[in-house]
Motif scaffolding. Sequence first.
Motif, mmCIF file in Angstrom:
data_model
loop_
_atom_site.group_PDB
_atom_site.id
_atom_site.type_symbol
_atom_site.label_atom_id
_atom_site.label_comp_id
_atom_site.label_asym_id
_atom_site.label_seq_id
_atom_site.Cartn_x
_atom_site.Cartn_y
_atom_site.Cartn_z
ATOM 1 N N LYS A 168 38.801 41.859 32.366
ATOM 2 C CA LYS A 168 39.146 43.274 32.228
ATOM 3 C C LYS A 168 39.675 43.851 33.546
ATOM 4 O O LYS A 168 40.696 44.524 33.579
ATOM 5 N N GLU A 169 38.981 43.569 34.651
ATOM 6 C CA GLU A 169 39.393 44.066 35.962
ATOM 7 C C GLU A 169 40.725 43.458 36.402
ATOM 8 O O GLU A 169 41.572 44.139 36.965
ATOM 9 N N ILE A 170 40.912 42.168 36.148
ATOM 10 C CA ILE A 170 42.154 41.492 36.537
ATOM 11 C C ILE A 170 43.343 42.047 35.757
ATOM 12 O O ILE A 170 44.403 42.305 36.318
ATOM 13 N N LEU A 171 43.175 42.249 34.459
ATOM 14 C CA LEU A 171 44.278 42.791 33.653
ATOM 15 C C LEU A 171 44.630 44.211 34.079
ATOM 16 O O LEU A 171 45.800 44.576 34.164
ATOM 17 N N LEU A 172 43.620 45.003 34.394
ATOM 18 C CA LEU A 172 43.859 46.360 34.874
ATOM 19 C C LEU A 172 44.573 46.329 36.223
ATOM 20 O O LEU A 172 45.533 47.054 36.458
ATOM 21 N N TRP A 173 44.106 45.454 37.106
ATOM 22 C CA TRP A 173 44.732 45.306 38.420
ATOM 23 C C TRP A 173 46.192 44.863 38.284
ATOM 24 O O TRP A 173 47.084 45.418 38.921
ATOM 25 N N ALA A 174 46.447 43.871 37.433
ATOM 26 C CA ALA A 174 47.804 43.352 37.244
ATOM 27 C C ALA A 174 48.711 44.436 36.660
ATOM 28 O O ALA A 174 49.866 44.567 37.066
ATOM 29 N N TYR A 176 51.810 37.679 33.449
ATOM 30 C CA TYR A 176 51.756 37.916 34.891
ATOM 31 C C TYR A 176 51.635 36.573 35.608
ATOM 32 O O TYR A 176 50.596 36.256 36.162
ATOM 33 N N PRO A 177 52.698 35.763 35.600
ATOM 34 C CA PRO A 177 52.584 34.434 36.218
ATOM 35 C C PRO A 177 52.462 34.523 37.743
ATOM 36 O O PRO A 177 53.105 35.342 38.393
ATOM 37 N N THR A 178 51.592 33.715 38.294
ATOM 38 C CA THR A 178 51.410 33.639 39.736
ATOM 39 C C THR A 178 50.825 32.277 40.073
ATOM 40 O O THR A 178 50.333 31.569 39.196
ATOM 41 N N SER A 179 50.864 31.917 41.326
ATOM 42 C CA SER A 179 50.357 30.607 41.739
ATOM 43 C C SER A 179 48.900 30.707 42.205
ATOM 44 O O SER A 179 48.414 31.788 42.523
ATOM 45 N N LYS A 180 48.251 29.557 42.272
ATOM 46 C CA LYS A 180 46.876 29.516 42.776
ATOM 47 C C LYS A 180 46.832 29.969 44.226
ATOM 48 O O LYS A 180 45.919 30.677 44.636
ATOM 49 N N ALA A 181 47.832 29.562 45.002
ATOM 50 C CA ALA A 181 47.872 29.932 46.418
ATOM 51 C C ALA A 181 47.937 31.446 46.573
ATOM 52 O O ALA A 181 47.267 32.019 47.438
ATOM 53 N N LYS A 219 45.137 33.842 48.405
ATOM 54 C CA LYS A 219 45.527 34.738 49.491
ATOM 55 C C LYS A 219 45.087 36.171 49.186
ATOM 56 O O LYS A 219 44.561 36.872 50.054
ATOM 57 N N LEU A 220 45.283 36.616 47.947
ATOM 58 C CA LEU A 220 44.888 37.966 47.555
ATOM 59 C C LEU A 220 43.373 38.151 47.609
ATOM 60 O O LEU A 220 42.884 39.213 47.989
ATOM 61 N N THR A 221 42.617 37.111 47.241
ATOM 62 C CA THR A 221 41.161 37.227 47.290
ATOM 63 C C THR A 221 40.659 37.250 48.730
ATOM 64 O O THR A 221 39.732 37.984 49.052
ATOM 65 N N SER A 222 41.287 36.484 49.600
ATOM 66 C CA SER A 222 40.825 36.449 50.994
ATOM 67 C C SER A 222 41.090 37.758 51.715
ATOM 68 O O SER A 222 40.355 38.128 52.629
ATOM 69 N N THR A 223 42.144 38.478 51.289
ATOM 70 C CA THR A 223 42.448 39.769 51.911
ATOM 71 C C THR A 223 41.783 40.927 51.183
ATOM 72 O O THR A 223 41.888 42.068 51.621
ATOM 73 N N GLY A 224 41.122 40.640 50.061
ATOM 74 C CA GLY A 224 40.416 41.684 49.319
ATOM 75 C C GLY A 224 41.326 42.566 48.485
ATOM 76 O O GLY A 224 40.938 43.659 48.089
ATOM 77 N N LYS A 225 42.526 42.092 48.196
ATOM 78 C CA LYS A 225 43.490 42.898 47.439
ATOM 79 C C LYS A 225 43.382 42.706 45.929
ATOM 80 O O LYS A 225 44.037 43.397 45.169
ATOM 81 N N ILE A 226 42.564 41.761 45.499
ATOM 82 C CA ILE A 226 42.393 41.497 44.068
ATOM 83 C C ILE A 226 40.894 41.549 43.765
ATOM 84 O O ILE A 226 40.079 41.081 44.574
ATOM 85 N N PRO A 227 40.504 42.148 42.637
ATOM 86 C CA PRO A 227 39.072 42.262 42.342
ATOM 87 C C PRO A 227 38.448 40.914 41.970
ATOM 88 O O PRO A 227 38.920 40.235 41.061
ATOM 89 N N CYS A 228 37.429 40.531 42.717
ATOM 90 C CA CYS A 228 36.705 39.289 42.413
ATOM 91 C C CYS A 228 35.294 39.377 42.980
ATOM 92 O O CYS A 228 34.995 40.234 43.801
ATOM 93 N N LYS A 229 34.451 38.481 42.521
ATOM 94 C CA LYS A 229 33.090 38.376 43.024
ATOM 95 C C LYS A 229 32.835 36.905 43.312
ATOM 96 O O LYS A 229 33.542 36.032 42.826
ATOM 97 N N THR A 230 31.833 36.643 44.114
ATOM 98 C CA THR A 230 31.466 35.252 44.364
ATOM 99 C C THR A 230 30.148 34.944 43.676
ATOM 100 O O THR A 230 29.247 35.782 43.602
ATOM 101 N N TYR A 231 30.072 33.758 43.147
ATOM 102 C CA TYR A 231 28.863 33.259 42.506
ATOM 103 C C TYR A 231 28.580 31.920 43.167
ATOM 104 O O TYR A 231 29.254 30.931 42.886
ATOM 105 N N GLY A 232 27.650 31.924 44.107
ATOM 106 C CA GLY A 232 27.471 30.740 44.947
ATOM 107 C C GLY A 232 28.670 30.676 45.880
ATOM 108 O O GLY A 232 28.959 31.619 46.597
#
Length: 66
Positions: free
Chosen positions: A35-41, A5-10, A14-27
């Motif tokens: 696991k969540e990213i592979l399921l999402w992809a 699933y190739p994609t760019s950092k940009a 963009k996906l994290t800022s719009t909430g379209k990709i599962p992520c959490k912040t640590y600091g």
Amino acid sequence: KEYGYPTSKAKIYKLTSTGKIPCKTYGNKLVFSRKEILLWAENQTKPKHDSSEISLTLARSARRKR
């Protein structure tokens, strides 16, 4: 890229800022669960077309051209 699933950092930012990709912040760092990213992809990809669907599309296209 390792899982096909190739994609760019940009695009990831963009996906994290719009909430379209599962992520959490640590600091102030973004943290992703593999696991969540592979399921999402997997849910974002389109399945390959089977031959019957391709044949139907070609038949419809041929009818329109007359």
